[in-house]
Design a protein around this motif. Sequence first.
Motif, PDB file in Angstrom:
ATOM      1  N   ARG A  55       0.013   2.615 -14.646  1.00 59.47           N
ATOM      2  CA  ARG A  55       1.131   3.204 -13.888  1.00 59.47           C
ATOM      3  C   ARG A  55       1.490   2.339 -12.682  1.00 59.47           C
ATOM      4  NH1 ARG A  55      -1.731   7.768 -15.047  1.00 59.47           N
ATOM      5  NH2 ARG A  55      -2.612   7.931 -12.957  1.00 59.47           N
ATOM      6  N   GLU A 115      -0.015   3.763  -2.967  1.00 52.69           N
ATOM      7  CA  GLU A 115      -0.839   4.936  -2.635  1.00 52.69           C
ATOM      8  C   GLU A 115      -0.409   6.218  -3.356  1.00 52.69           C
ATOM      9  OE1 GLU A 115      -2.809   7.135   1.214  1.00 52.69           O
ATOM     10  OE2 GLU A 115      -0.847   6.190   1.454  1.00 52.69           O
ATOM     11  N   PRO A 116       0.893   6.526  -3.439  1.00 52.52           N
ATOM     12  CA  PRO A 116       1.267   7.773  -4.129  1.00 52.52           C
ATOM     13  C   PRO A 116       0.949   7.775  -5.628  1.00 52.52           C
ATOM     14  CG  PRO A 116       3.112   6.907  -2.832  1.00 52.52           C
ATOM     15  CD  PRO A 116       2.039   5.874  -2.826  1.00 52.52           C
ATOM     16  N   LEU A 117       0.695   6.619  -6.212  1.00 52.67           N
ATOM     17  CA  LEU A 117       0.409   6.532  -7.647  1.00 52.67           C
ATOM     18  C   LEU A 117      -1.056   6.780  -7.969  1.00 52.67           C
ATOM     19  CD1 LEU A 117       2.507   3.318  -8.343  1.00 52.67           C
ATOM     20  CD2 LEU A 117       3.195   5.689  -8.725  1.00 52.67           C
ATOM     21  N   ARG A 166      -7.829   1.991  -0.491  1.00 48.42           N
ATOM     22  CA  ARG A 166      -7.140   0.712  -0.305  1.00 48.42           C
ATOM     23  C   ARG A 166      -8.143  -0.440  -0.410  1.00 48.42           C
ATOM     24  NH1 ARG A 166      -2.932  -0.780   4.573  1.00 48.42           N
ATOM     25  NH2 ARG A 166      -2.547  -2.941   3.967  1.00 48.42           N
ATOM     26  N   ARG A 189      -5.093  12.114  -6.965  1.00 44.17           N
ATOM     27  CA  ARG A 189      -5.466  12.861  -5.763  1.00 44.17           C
ATOM     28  C   ARG A 189      -6.627  13.790  -6.091  1.00 44.17           C
ATOM     29  NH1 ARG A 189      -2.002  11.440  -2.258  1.00 44.17           N
ATOM     30  NH2 ARG A 189       0.207  11.237  -2.598  1.00 44.17           N
ATOM     31  N   TRP A 244       0.832  -1.200   0.000  1.00 44.88           N
ATOM     32  CA  TRP A 244       0.000   0.000   0.000  1.00 44.88           C
ATOM     33  C   TRP A 244       0.870   1.255   0.000  1.00 44.88           C
ATOM     34  CZ3 TRP A 244      -4.048   2.111  -1.610  1.00 44.88           C
ATOM     35  CH2 TRP A 244      -4.559   3.280  -1.071  1.00 44.88           C
ATOM     36  N   GLN A 245       1.941   1.265   0.764  1.00 42.55           N
ATOM     37  CA  GLN A 245       2.828   2.430   0.795  1.00 42.55           C
ATOM     38  C   GLN A 245       3.447   2.697  -0.569  1.00 42.55           C
ATOM     39  OE1 GLN A 245       5.599   1.737   3.997  1.00 42.55           O
ATOM     40  NE2 GLN A 245       4.201   2.576   5.530  1.00 42.55           N
ATOM     41  N   LEU A 246       3.698   1.649  -1.333  1.00 42.37           N
ATOM     42  CA  LEU A 246       4.266   1.802  -2.670  1.00 42.37           C
ATOM     43  C   LEU A 246       3.213   2.290  -3.668  1.00 42.37           C
ATOM     44  CD1 LEU A 246       6.838   1.326  -4.372  1.00 42.37           C
ATOM     45  CD2 LEU A 246       6.002  -0.993  -4.771  1.00 42.37           C
ATOM     46  N   THR A 303      -4.176   4.930 -14.577  1.00 40.53           N
ATOM     47  CA  THR A 303      -3.711   4.699 -13.207  1.00 40.53           C
ATOM     48  C   THR A 303      -3.282   3.253 -12.995  1.00 40.53           C
ATOM     49  OG1 THR A 303      -5.068   6.480 -12.313  1.00 40.53           O
ATOM     50  CG2 THR A 303      -4.386   4.767 -10.770  1.00 40.53           C
TER      51      THR A 303
END
Length: 135
Positions: free
Chosen positions: A87, A22-24, A43, A27, A18-20, A84
Amino acid sequence: MTAKRTRAYPSDLTDAEWQLIEPLLPRRREGDGRGAPRQQDRREILNAIFYQSRTGCGWDYLPRDFPPKGTVYGYFRDWTCDGTLERIHAALREAVRVRAGRDPQPSAGSLDSQTVKSTEKGGSKARLGMTGPST
């Protein structure tokens, strides 16, 4: 897994994954007043998409402890159209290749030119029934 869900599925994201990822994710534009605030955890949306992809179940058959099927499918459709999901796939592929000590981008590919045999008679004549009577 959120407080609403009582069970984890093998397809669920780990905290590290998730940490990897989430920024992709796209927003919400801050301060422009457009769009309603999110009501679903992204998530959990991804967990539902991964569950559907892994099991092959129809959207109608998602377990009820995931967000509503229409919401999940809406995100899937939008994230497919805006790139998305592509990516996310590219970032994960690169991370796996780097971890394995390889170049982040593949340098070669392989294509199989014939995976299914064609008809013995072949060509357009066979498809159009122009091969004459069989004896």
